[in-house]
Design an enzyme around this catalytic site. Structure first.
Site, PDB file in Angstrom:
ATOM      1  N   CYS A  55       0.894  -1.298   0.125  1.00 31.26           N
ATOM      2  CA  CYS A  55       0.087   0.304   0.101  1.00 31.26           C
ATOM      3  C   CYS A  55       0.909   1.298  -0.098  1.00 31.26           C
ATOM      4  CB  CYS A  55      -0.901  -0.224   1.071  1.00 31.26           C
ATOM      5  SG  CYS A  55      -1.390   1.519   2.045  1.00 31.26           S
ATOM      6  N   CYS A  58       0.696   3.705   2.942  1.00 31.45           N
ATOM      7  CA  CYS A  58       1.256   3.161   3.959  1.00 31.45           C
ATOM      8  C   CYS A  58       2.553   3.384   4.138  1.00 31.45           C
ATOM      9  CB  CYS A  58       0.853   1.575   4.097  1.00 31.45           C
ATOM     10  SG  CYS A  58      -0.690   0.986   4.365  1.00 31.45           S
ATOM     11  N   TRP A 295      19.162  -4.201  44.206  1.00 30.70           N
ATOM     12  CA  TRP A 295      18.550  -4.018  45.738  1.00 30.70           C
ATOM     13  C   TRP A 295      17.190  -4.534  45.735  1.00 30.70           C
ATOM     14  CZ3 TRP A 295      21.260  -3.815  49.866  1.00 30.70           C
ATOM     15  CH2 TRP A 295      22.428  -2.929  49.923  1.00 30.70           C
ATOM     16  N   HIS A 299      15.535  -7.308  48.346  1.00 28.85           N
ATOM     17  CA  HIS A 299      14.629  -7.037  49.266  1.00 28.85           C
ATOM     18  C   HIS A 299      13.587  -7.777  49.123  1.00 28.85           C
ATOM     19  CE1 HIS A 299      16.582  -3.667  51.236  1.00 28.85           C
ATOM     20  NE2 HIS A 299      16.847  -2.979  50.033  1.00 28.85           N
ATOM     21  N   HIS A 333      32.575  -3.790  50.395  1.00 31.34           N
ATOM     22  CA  HIS A 333      31.980  -3.157  51.619  1.00 31.34           C
ATOM     23  C   HIS A 333      30.774  -4.107  52.019  1.00 31.34           C
ATOM     24  CE1 HIS A 333      29.295   0.263  53.185  1.00 31.34           C
ATOM     25  NE2 HIS A 333      30.581   0.128  53.688  1.00 31.34           N
ATOM     26  N   TRP A 356      17.551  -4.298  55.147  1.00 28.44           N
ATOM     27  CA  TRP A 356      17.200  -2.921  54.988  1.00 28.44           C
ATOM     28  C   TRP A 356      18.041  -1.980  55.807  1.00 28.44           C
ATOM     29  CZ3 TRP A 356      15.623  -0.978  60.232  1.00 28.44           C
ATOM     30  CH2 TRP A 356      15.031   0.198  60.114  1.00 28.44           C
ATOM     31  N   SER A 357      18.681  -2.351  56.874  1.00 30.29           N
ATOM     32  CA  SER A 357      19.408  -1.435  57.751  1.00 30.29           C
ATOM     33  C   SER A 357      20.772  -1.577  57.105  1.00 30.29           C
ATOM     34  CB  SER A 357      19.671  -2.164  59.117  1.00 30.29           C
ATOM     35  OG  SER A 357      21.006  -2.170  59.658  1.00 30.29           O
ATOM     36  N   TRP A 385      15.834   5.278  54.451  1.00 29.18           N
ATOM     37  CA  TRP A 385      14.565   4.858  53.793  1.00 29.18           C
ATOM     38  C   TRP A 385      13.853   4.166  54.814  1.00 29.18           C
ATOM     39  CZ3 TRP A 385      12.105   0.645  51.983  1.00 29.18           C
ATOM     40  CH2 TRP A 385      11.363   0.664  51.016  1.00 29.18           C
TER      41      TRP A 385
HETATM   42  C1  FAD Z   1      24.679  -5.039  47.422  1.00 26.24           C
HETATM   43  C2  FAD Z   1      25.070  -3.798  47.065  1.00 26.24           C
HETATM   44  C3  FAD Z   1      25.867  -2.981  47.524  1.00 26.24           C
HETATM   45  C4  FAD Z   1      26.361  -1.818  47.079  1.00 26.24           C
HETATM   46  N1  FAD Z   1      27.219  -0.861  47.582  1.00 26.24           N
HETATM   47  C5  FAD Z   1      27.813   0.316  46.924  1.00 26.24           C
HETATM   48  C6  FAD Z   1      29.067   0.959  47.426  1.00 26.24           C
HETATM   49  O1  FAD Z   1      29.624   0.404  48.573  1.00 26.24           O
HETATM   50  N2  FAD Z   1      29.490   2.137  46.856  1.00 26.24           N
HETATM   51  C7  FAD Z   1      28.599   2.519  45.896  1.00 26.24           C
HETATM   52  O2  FAD Z   1      28.989   3.642  45.391  1.00 26.24           O
HETATM   53  N3  FAD Z   1      27.360   1.983  45.413  1.00 26.24           N
HETATM   54  C8  FAD Z   1      27.133   1.126  46.022  1.00 26.24           C
HETATM   55  N4  FAD Z   1      26.045   0.373  45.483  1.00 26.24           N
HETATM   56  C9  FAD Z   1      25.039   1.061  44.457  1.00 26.24           C
HETATM   57  C10 FAD Z   1      24.062   1.900  45.397  1.00 26.24           C
HETATM   58  O3  FAD Z   1      23.603   1.517  46.584  1.00 26.24           O
HETATM   59  C11 FAD Z   1      22.705   2.368  44.653  1.00 26.24           C
HETATM   60  O4  FAD Z   1      22.366   1.044  44.046  1.00 26.24           O
HETATM   61  C12 FAD Z   1      23.086   3.081  43.123  1.00 26.24           C
HETATM   62  O5  FAD Z   1      23.871   4.154  43.698  1.00 26.24           O
HETATM   63  C13 FAD Z   1      21.678   3.312  42.518  1.00 26.24           C
HETATM   64  O6  FAD Z   1      20.901   4.164  43.715  1.00 26.24           O
HETATM   65  P1  FAD Z   1      19.380   4.520  43.619  1.00 26.24           P
HETATM   66  O7  FAD Z   1      19.186   5.824  43.774  1.00 26.24           O
HETATM   67  O8  FAD Z   1      18.919   4.062  42.280  1.00 26.24           O
HETATM   68  O9  FAD Z   1      18.801   3.797  44.925  1.00 26.24           O
HETATM   69  P2  FAD Z   1      19.188   2.420  45.393  1.00 26.24           P
HETATM   70  O10 FAD Z   1      20.068   2.515  46.674  1.00 26.24           O
HETATM   71  O11 FAD Z   1      19.807   1.299  44.423  1.00 26.24           O
HETATM   72  O12 FAD Z   1      17.763   1.813  45.878  1.00 26.24           O
HETATM   73  C14 FAD Z   1      17.059   1.253  44.956  1.00 26.24           C
HETATM   74  C15 FAD Z   1      15.610   1.343  45.638  1.00 26.24           C
HETATM   75  O13 FAD Z   1      15.454   0.787  47.087  1.00 26.24           O
HETATM   76  C16 FAD Z   1      14.561   1.436  47.795  1.00 26.24           C
HETATM   77  N5  FAD Z   1      15.464   1.804  49.140  1.00 26.24           N
HETATM   78  C17 FAD Z   1      16.241   2.519  49.146  1.00 26.24           C
HETATM   79  N6  FAD Z   1      16.900   2.416  50.572  1.00 26.24           N
HETATM   80  C18 FAD Z   1      16.060   1.286  51.126  1.00 26.24           C
HETATM   81  C19 FAD Z   1      16.396   0.472  52.295  1.00 26.24           C
HETATM   82  N7  FAD Z   1      17.427   0.786  53.077  1.00 26.24           N
HETATM   83  N8  FAD Z   1      15.529  -0.662  52.278  1.00 26.24           N
HETATM   84  C20 FAD Z   1      14.778  -1.158  51.304  1.00 26.24           C
HETATM   85  N9  FAD Z   1      14.669  -0.227  50.130  1.00 26.24           N
HETATM   86  C21 FAD Z   1      15.340   0.855  50.174  1.00 26.24           C
HETATM   87  C22 FAD Z   1      14.236   2.784  47.091  1.00 26.24           C
HETATM   88  O14 FAD Z   1      12.833   2.732  46.538  1.00 26.24           O
HETATM   89  C23 FAD Z   1      15.199   2.797  46.146  1.00 26.24           C
HETATM   90  O15 FAD Z   1      14.612   3.638  44.888  1.00 26.24           O
HETATM   91  C24 FAD Z   1      25.723  -1.048  46.008  1.00 26.24           C
HETATM   92  C25 FAD Z   1      24.403  -1.667  45.491  1.00 26.24           C
HETATM   93  C26 FAD Z   1      24.130  -3.095  45.582  1.00 26.24           C
HETATM   94  C27 FAD Z   1      23.127  -3.731  45.358  1.00 26.24           C
END
Ligand code: FAD
Length: 494
Positions: A55, A58, A295, A299, A333, A356-357, A385
């Site tokens: 077509c 199209c 993350w 969780h 870390h 979470w902590s 958070w």
């Molecule tokens: C295991 C792991 C270790 C990491 N260590 C480092 C590091 O040492 N140095 C570094 O520079 N980056 C590190 N990162 C990356 C960093 O933590 C973030 O993932 C990245 O900077 C993106 O951040 P973000 O804003 O998307 O939120 P993120 O921290 O990735 O969190 C994703 C989402 O989880 C939710 N959230 C936030 N805090 C919590 C909480 N306490 N409990 C439950 N839910 C929560 C929120 O909705 C958030 O949007 C690590 C990632 C992972 C998976």
């Protein structure tokens, strides 16, 4: 070529060629993939253009449609995951019935609706229920986008580029946003396994830890298709990574992305990775994405496990991050924090609160670092958070914005309740509706097994073969059996 949306083929095709030649952004569907693609897309809306390849009108219209499609489709889209733009060639014999079902009487003809309404759906021009509607003013890219803007109450522009003028929804105060994160959890799972294969990370010393993490995924991944895919990888793991092979040979087999390797098992199905993030999308490149998705995966696992699995899951998560997260600082870390745990976890609650902590301690550290280096995402600054807007009952007393995590008087019962609801029910609420539509009968037996028992039961013959071939697998088969005996009734989340 006809691709399923977000498939590796389309991702590679877009990534490789976008700069060199003009590529189609609208996804070409046909009778064989129409239902599957529309059922599995994370997009809220779909446009289907019915056309015929012979077509001329199209052909002339295609550049207009493509101008809009490039905004919404593919990894470089300015607004991914919102509207899926597709086309169906009614001149192909295979599509005759499909085009008849949608009463295609002229070319091109454009329909609009929720993707799920197209699945096994039909349309008639004068039908009462208007779940699928004919588009108006579609003749030019401008007209089409104006019409779309009216339906979605947005103001997308034809010149919008990725990460420019981002209209990202704030996910700080809207708990419902987490429902979109299930697609990112799938993306992160696939990305993690792609990295493992690409970096040839399965070695004799890391193999057992990957198996343990896969076990947790099989039983508790929030996405059913990832549970199913992980089960397939796990059941076939020994074929790819025979424990008696020498390391060098093993690499060839395990990390082979072609026929016969683990790369043959897309862990969350062949539609993933899609190439973009939704909940975890940053307002600029490389700020969020994979690590955010990881993350959320962790969780979501932490609230799905049973009490009796908490220590096993803790070990599986710590070892997985240590062995397979290719951010050196992050893994070191995180592992330090794992190593400082002195007594075993006995409860889901304790492990979920520990994670979470731990995440909050990472946030706290990064808050300062990102502020000084200006490396954070300006739209998503790190916070302690959950903030009060998400869970006011988590805070026992008034706190100032600058208080440290440990200075806040948390009501940990409320935090656990919140985590359970947020990463449990709410995370899969959108997805559950779509899963409901799934009726493809593919791998039904395995799927039923995974869904009904909340853990995979290795078929007896396969389990025996695996156990004989591998001590590690023998041990895990025992673990499974013991978990099956102790298993509580399944939670209602998924
Ligand atoms: C295991 C792991 C270790 C990491 N260590 C480092 C590091 O040492 N140095 C570094 O520079 N980056 C590190 N990162 C990356 C960093 O933590 C973030 O993932 C990245 O900077 C993106 O951040 P973000 O804003 O998307 O939120 P993120 O921290 O990735 O969190 C994703 C989402 O989880 C939710 N959230 C936030 N805090 C919590 C909480 N306490 N409990 C439950 N839910 C929560 C929120 O909705 C958030 O949007 C690590 C990632 C992972 C998976």
């Amino acid at each position: 070529a006809a691709f399923s949306v977000g498939s590796r083929a389309i991702l590679r095709s877009l990534g490789d060629t976008e700069k060199k030649v003009e590529v189609d952004h609208a996804v070409e569907l046909n009778a064989t993939n129409f239902d599957a693609v529309l059922r599995d897309t994370p997009a809220t809306y779909a446009v289907v253009e019915f056309f015929a390849n012979w077509c001329p009108a199209c052909r002339n219209y295609k550049p207009q449609y493509e101008k809009v499609a490039r905004l919404f489709n593919g990894p470089n889209a300015a607004h991914p995951g919102i509207i899926l733009m597709t086309r169906v060639d009614c001149a192909l014999k295979i599509n005759t019935n499909l085009c008849d079902k949608f009463s295609v009487g002229h070319y091109p003809m454009l329909l609009w609706g929720s993707p799920s309404k197209f699945v096994a759906g039909s349309w008639e021009p004068n039908q009462e229920k208007k779940e699928i509607r004919a588009l108006e003013d579609w003749q030019t890219a401008d007209g089409l986008l104006t019409w779309i803007n009216k339906q979605t109450s947005r103001s997308y522009g034809l010149d919008d580029e990725k990460f420019e003028n981002e209209q990202l929804p704030s996910n700080i105060s809207d708990p419902g946003q987490i429902a979109r994160a299930v697609y990112d959890v799938e993306e992160a799972t696939t990305t993690a396994f792609d990295i493992i294969l690409d970096h040839k990370m399965i070695k004799s010393e890391t193999r057992a830890s990957l198996i343990r993490f896969l076990q947790v995924l099989v039983a508790h991944h929030p996405s059913r298709r990832c549970r199913k895919g992980s089960a397939k990888v796990l059941v076939n793991f020994d074929d790819f990574s025979p424990s008696h092979m020498q390391s060098a040979d093993k690499q060839e087999v395990v990390n082979n992305n072609g026929k016969g390797g683990l790369g043959n098992f897309p862990i969350c199905g062949k539609e993933v990775p899609r190439g973009y993030w939704i909940f975890c999308r940053g307002s600029k490149n490389d700020t969020r994405g994979f690590s955010c998705g990881l993350w959320v995966l962790l969780h979501s696992l932490s609230v799905r496990i049973d009490d009796g699995e908490s220590q096993f899951t803790f070990t599986a998560v710590c070892d997985f991050i240590h062995n397979f997260f290719v951010c050196e600082e992050c893994r070191q870390h995180f592992y330090q924090m794992c190593s400082s745990v002195t007594s075993p976890f006995n409860k889901t609650r304790d492990f979920a609160l520990w994670l979470w902590s731990t995440h909050n301690q990472v946030n706290e550290r990064l808050m300062k670092l990102e502020a000084s280096l200006k490396t954070g995402d300006p739209k998503f600054p790190k916070i302690i958070w959950p903030p009060k807007q998400l869970c006011s009952s988590c805070y026992r007393s008034h706190h100032h914005g600058d208080m440290k995590f440990r200075q806040i008087d948390w009501d940990q019962d409320e935090v656990f309740k919140f985590l359970t609801n947020y990463y449990g029910n709410t995370l899969v609420s959108l997805y559950k509706d779509r899963e409901f539509l799934r009726n493809d009968g593919i791998d039904g037996a395995l799927e039923d097994l995974v869904v009904s028992t909340n853990a995979v039961v290795v078929p007896v013959g396969a389990a025996l073969a695996i156990a004989l071939a591998s001590c590690a697998f023998g041990a895990l088969a025992c673990y499974w059996r013991s978990q099956q005996k102790n298993r509580k009734p399944r939670r209602s989340w998924n």
